[in-house]
Design an enzyme around this catalytic site. Structure first.
Site, PDB file in Angstrom:
ATOM      1  N   PRO A  28       0.815  -1.221   0.000  1.00 40.44           N
ATOM      2  CA  PRO A  28       0.000   0.000   0.000  1.00 40.44           C
ATOM      3  C   PRO A  28       0.844   1.265   0.000  1.00 40.44           C
ATOM      4  CG  PRO A  28       0.050  -0.960   2.201  1.00 40.44           C
ATOM      5  CD  PRO A  28       0.736  -1.938   1.282  1.00 40.44           C
ATOM      6  N   ASP A  29       0.279   2.298  -0.624  1.00 41.13           N
ATOM      7  CA  ASP A  29       0.915   3.602  -0.471  1.00 41.13           C
ATOM      8  C   ASP A  29       0.408   4.205   0.838  1.00 41.13           C
ATOM      9  OD1 ASP A  29      -1.614   4.571  -0.935  1.00 41.13           O
ATOM     10  OD2 ASP A  29      -1.166   5.452  -2.882  1.00 41.13           O
ATOM     11  N   PHE A  30       0.653   5.479   1.036  1.00 41.17           N
ATOM     12  CA  PHE A  30       0.341   6.059   2.331  1.00 41.17           C
ATOM     13  C   PHE A  30      -0.904   6.929   2.348  1.00 41.17           C
ATOM     14  CE2 PHE A  30       4.351   4.382   3.189  1.00 41.17           C
ATOM     15  CZ  PHE A  30       4.543   4.355   4.554  1.00 41.17           C
ATOM     16  N   ARG A  31      -1.188   7.594   1.237  1.00 45.06           N
ATOM     17  CA  ARG A  31      -2.212   8.632   1.304  1.00 45.06           C
ATOM     18  C   ARG A  31      -3.462   8.367   0.473  1.00 45.06           C
ATOM     19  NH1 ARG A  31       2.562  11.013   2.423  1.00 45.06           N
ATOM     20  NH2 ARG A  31       2.570  12.615   4.031  1.00 45.06           N
ATOM     21  N   GLN A  89      12.084   7.000  -2.224  1.00 41.08           N
ATOM     22  CA  GLN A  89      11.523   7.237  -0.900  1.00 41.08           C
ATOM     23  C   GLN A  89      11.173   5.925  -0.207  1.00 41.08           C
ATOM     24  OE1 GLN A  89       8.501  10.064  -2.634  1.00 41.08           O
ATOM     25  NE2 GLN A  89       8.709  10.997  -0.641  1.00 41.08           N
ATOM     26  N   ASN A  90      11.149   4.839  -0.960  1.00 39.41           N
ATOM     27  CA  ASN A  90      10.601   3.588  -0.462  1.00 39.41           C
ATOM     28  C   ASN A  90      11.581   2.812   0.407  1.00 39.41           C
ATOM     29  OD1 ASN A  90       8.406   4.295  -2.010  1.00 39.41           O
ATOM     30  ND2 ASN A  90       9.000   3.015  -3.741  1.00 39.41           N
ATOM     31  N   ASP A 115      11.005  -0.551   0.853  1.00 38.61           N
ATOM     32  CA  ASP A 115      10.604  -1.936   0.589  1.00 38.61           C
ATOM     33  C   ASP A 115      11.705  -2.787  -0.023  1.00 38.61           C
ATOM     34  OD1 ASP A 115      10.646  -1.077  -2.131  1.00 38.61           O
ATOM     35  OD2 ASP A 115       8.510  -0.590  -2.052  1.00 38.61           O
ATOM     36  N   HIS A 148      14.858   7.555   2.428  1.00 40.33           N
ATOM     37  CA  HIS A 148      14.186   7.353   3.705  1.00 40.33           C
ATOM     38  C   HIS A 148      14.599   6.049   4.375  1.00 40.33           C
ATOM     39  CE1 HIS A 148      10.763  10.276   2.323  1.00 40.33           C
ATOM     40  NE2 HIS A 148      11.900  10.889   2.582  1.00 40.33           N
ATOM     41  N   CYS A 199      23.461  -4.566  24.710  1.00 40.72           N
ATOM     42  CA  CYS A 199      23.017  -3.632  25.749  1.00 40.72           C
ATOM     43  C   CYS A 199      21.525  -3.731  26.071  1.00 40.72           C
ATOM     44  CB  CYS A 199      23.369  -2.199  25.377  1.00 40.72           C
ATOM     45  SG  CYS A 199      22.396  -1.557  23.984  1.00 40.72           S
ATOM     46  N   ARG A 228      -0.107   8.718 -11.238  1.00 40.64           N
ATOM     47  CA  ARG A 228      -1.555   8.632 -11.369  1.00 40.64           C
ATOM     48  C   ARG A 228      -2.211  10.005 -11.305  1.00 40.64           C
ATOM     49  NH1 ARG A 228      -4.086   5.271  -6.729  1.00 40.64           N
ATOM     50  NH2 ARG A 228      -3.416   7.142  -5.647  1.00 40.64           N
TER      51      ARG A 228
END
Length: 343
Positions: free
Chosen positions: A63-66, A136-137, A139, A156, A191, A254
């Protein structure tokens, strides 16, 4: 008196007709998708930079985010977050890392494989055209195509490596996946602090390569391909502005993006101009990323090469999965397939 008359005429446009607007000098003859492919066939491009977001991976089942309804941020209610983006907020993660790792486990299952758009980028590299691939991915699907690591800048971060938040000991992808699927909170063996994937959360800096590479990458870049991104997340979206004035910029997306948002970010910088009278070099293909890349390959006569690359690399991935019958021992490079980074 003549000097005064000319002063007012020039200042207030009195007494003289306005000059004809200067003709816009286009970088390529026709600023359409067909015009771009014709120019590519007849004149070529020498150095291509690609920048991509979550939309390049949605056809893989990630899935994308928005996107309304299907986007990740619309489906996080069960985690009882203070707000959807908290799941990628460093301060929240340090206080309550469990929701993030629960989400990571949900997104790991399944057979996520690279899309035709991912393989088109790999094909660009095989043809010696790809200068750099910015994503940006998180995955890691870019890596699964066989694209060399030195060509990829994961702006990212990704699940490819992981570090202890306290002592910074590094852990590989296989170790992290084993911990997540055992429903254990990943803890450092030295730790006992939480180990976090090297994903850039809100509140963290982007990797140094994101800031050091663009000067070289865009110096002679003559084609920038932008795919599957809203161009809303900064500073990633600002890469569009790094392209020189003679660099053609192709958007495959898109939705029509990159005009108002970039101008809002910095009005002094040039946003994408496709569809505007002032446009000199921008082209938009509004549709799915796979459709755009397949259309490019067909127009350039690369259709068979792209399909062969997809088939051959797909067989390699299938063989790797079959060789890992129990799923307990996995190659570090290409087994974990998480979601895409916020776009």
């Amino acid at each position: 008196m003549d000097m005064i008359r000319r002063f007012f005429a020039n200042t207030l446009n009195l007494g003289e007709s306005k000059p004809e607007p200067s003709k816009v000098e286009k970088v390529i003859e026709e600023l359409t998708f067909e015009g771009l492919t014709t120019h590519w066939r007849e004149h070529g491009f020498g150095k291509v930079v690609t920048m991509v977001g979550a939309g390049i991976s949605t056809s893989a089942g990630i899935p994308d985010f928005r996107s309304p309804g299907s986007g990740l941020y619309n489906n996080l209610k069960k985690y009882n977050l203070p707000h959807p983006t908290a799941i990628f907020d460093l301060d929240y993660f340090e206080k309550n890392p469990a929701p993030f790792f629960s989400l990571a486990k949900e997104l790991y299952p399944g057979s996520f494989v690279p899309t035709p758009a991912h393989y088109f980028v790999r094909l660009l590299d095989e043809k010696g055209l790809l200068q750099r691939h910015y994503t940006q991915n998180i995955d890691t699907l870019d890596r699964l195509t066989g694209l060399p690591a030195e060509k990829i800048i994961e702006a990212h971060g990704s699940f490819h490596t992981n570090h202890c938040l306290r002592c910074r000991r590094e852990y590989d992808m296989a170790w992290m996946k084993e911990e997540i699927f055992a429903d254990r909170l990943p803890k450092c063996e030295d730790c006992n602090s939480v180990v976090k994937p090297d994903i850039v959360f809100f509140g963290e800096n982007l990797p140094a390569s994101f800031y050091t590479s663009p000067d070289e990458d865009f110096r002679d870049c003559d084609l920038l391909i932008i795919m599957g991104t809203s161009l809303e997340v900064q500073p990633f979206a600002s890469l569009v502005e790094r392209a020189g004035p003679r660099c053609v910029r192709l958007l495959i997306n898109r939705d029509a993006v990159g005009r108002g948002s970039l101008a809002h970010w910095n009005p002094q910088k040039q946003a994408l101009q496709y569809g505007l009278p002032s446009n000199t070099r921008d082209v938009a293909f509004l549709g799915d990323c796979d459709a755009g890349c397949l259309a490019l390959a067909k127009a350039l006569g690369w259709e068979d090469e792209l399909q062969q690359l997809i088939d051959n690399e797909g067989k390699k991935l299938s063989q790797n999965e079959e060789g890992d019958g129990t799923g307990e021992e996995e190659e570090e490079e290409d087994k974990a397939k998480p979601h895409s980074e916020p776009d």
